[in-house]
Design a protein around this motif. Structure first.
Motif, short mmCIF file in Angstrom:
data_model
loop_
_atom_site.label_atom_id
_atom_site.label_comp_id
_atom_site.label_asym_id
_atom_site.label_seq_id
_atom_site.Cartn_x
_atom_site.Cartn_y
_atom_site.Cartn_z
N TYR A 91 1.29 -6.70 11.86
CA TYR A 91 1.02 -7.62 12.97
C TYR A 91 -0.45 -8.06 12.97
CZ TYR A 91 -0.20 -8.73 17.83
OH TYR A 91 -0.72 -9.30 18.95
N HIS A 92 -1.35 -7.09 12.83
CA HIS A 92 -2.78 -7.38 12.85
C HIS A 92 -3.22 -8.23 11.66
CE1 HIS A 92 -7.06 -7.06 12.64
NE2 HIS A 92 -7.01 -6.28 11.58
N PHE A 93 -2.73 -7.90 10.47
CA PHE A 93 -3.12 -8.67 9.30
C PHE A 93 -2.64 -10.12 9.42
CE2 PHE A 93 -3.36 -4.81 6.16
CZ PHE A 93 -4.55 -4.44 6.74
N LYS A 94 -1.46 -10.29 9.97
CA LYS A 94 -0.92 -11.63 10.15
C LYS A 94 -1.84 -12.42 11.09
CE LYS A 94 3.37 -14.05 11.28
NZ LYS A 94 3.11 -14.59 12.63
N ALA A 95 -2.24 -11.79 12.19
CA ALA A 95 -3.13 -12.45 13.16
C ALA A 95 -4.46 -12.81 12.50
CB ALA A 95 -3.36 -11.54 14.36
N GLU A 96 -4.96 -11.89 11.69
CA GLU A 96 -6.25 -12.12 11.05
C GLU A 96 -6.15 -13.24 10.01
OE1 GLU A 96 -9.17 -8.53 10.48
OE2 GLU A 96 -8.33 -9.10 8.54
N GLU A 97 -5.05 -13.24 9.27
CA GLU A 97 -4.87 -14.28 8.26
C GLU A 97 -4.70 -15.65 8.93
OE1 GLU A 97 -1.80 -12.73 5.59
OE2 GLU A 97 -3.02 -10.91 5.36
N GLU A 98 -4.05 -15.67 10.08
CA GLU A 98 -3.92 -16.93 10.83
C GLU A 98 -5.29 -17.41 11.32
OE1 GLU A 98 0.68 -16.29 12.36
OE2 GLU A 98 -0.97 -16.20 13.84
N ILE A 146 -0.94 -2.49 2.77
CA ILE A 146 0.45 -2.35 3.20
C ILE A 146 1.27 -1.65 2.10
CG2 ILE A 146 2.57 -3.62 3.86
CD1 ILE A 146 0.61 -4.13 5.98
N ALA A 147 1.00 -2.04 0.85
CA ALA A 147 1.72 -1.42 -0.28
C ALA A 147 1.44 0.08 -0.31
CB ALA A 147 1.29 -2.08 -1.59
N LEU A 203 -5.12 -10.51 -0.06
CA LEU A 203 -4.68 -9.59 -1.12
C LEU A 203 -5.06 -8.15 -0.79
CD1 LEU A 203 -5.41 -11.39 -4.53
CD2 LEU A 203 -3.18 -10.87 -3.50
N GLU A 204 -6.23 -7.97 -0.21
CA GLU A 204 -6.64 -6.62 0.21
C GLU A 204 -5.68 -6.10 1.27
OE1 GLU A 204 -10.58 -5.59 1.44
OE2 GLU A 204 -11.52 -6.81 -0.11
N HIS A 205 -5.25 -7.00 2.16
CA HIS A 205 -4.28 -6.61 3.18
C HIS A 205 -2.98 -6.15 2.53
CE1 HIS A 205 -6.27 -9.30 6.51
NE2 HIS A 205 -6.95 -8.20 6.26
#
Ligand SMILES: [Fe+2]
Length: 129
Positions: A58-65, A86-87, A80-82
């Motif tokens: 959720y946070h990475f999505k917000a940050e990428e947006e 996650i991986a 990519l770091e995100h």
């Protein structure tokens, strides 16, 4: 216990609050590890791991947006770091957790705090400049 520090503040309220929440989750993990009364922590570990994964996604999505919104040029390598993080969370072997739970919790804490703090202090800081 992990303390939120002023030096983590990026000045973007939404993102800062989400980073604070990640530190809170690290503290939840710490509390499970410190709990000497419970011998089997498997369910607690599973629960907090799921929460960590969900919240991180959720946070990475917000940050990428946010990075897309401000037209930040390095957003793809940042994303990519995100994905790599996650991986890492997805690669957790649940059968190993049952073997030595406190050791696993300690490792998980190391991974999160190291990664999150380093990431906030370096990679995230770049898009605020
Ligand atoms: Fe980030």
């Amino acid at each position: 216990m992990y303390q939120w520090k002023d030096e983590y503040v990026l000045g973007i309220e939404e993102i800062d609050n989400q980073h604070r929440r990640l530190i809170e989750i690290a503290n939840q993990i710490y509390a499970i590890m410190q709990d000497q009364w419970r011998t089997d922590k498997y369910n607690q570990i599973l629960e907090v791991l799921t929460e960590l994964k969900d919240y991180t996604v959720y946070h990475f999505k917000a940050e990428e947006e946010y990075m897309a919104k401000i037209g930040y040029k390095k957003r793809f390598s940042h994303a990519l770091e995100h994905s790599a993080f996650i991986a890492k969370l997805n690669a957790v072997d649940l059968s190993e957790i049952d073997e030595s739970q406190d050791k696993y919790l300690l490792e998980l804490l190391g991974v999160i705090t190291d990664w999150v703090v380093k990431h906030i202090m370096t990679t995230d800081r770049l898009y605020t400049q």
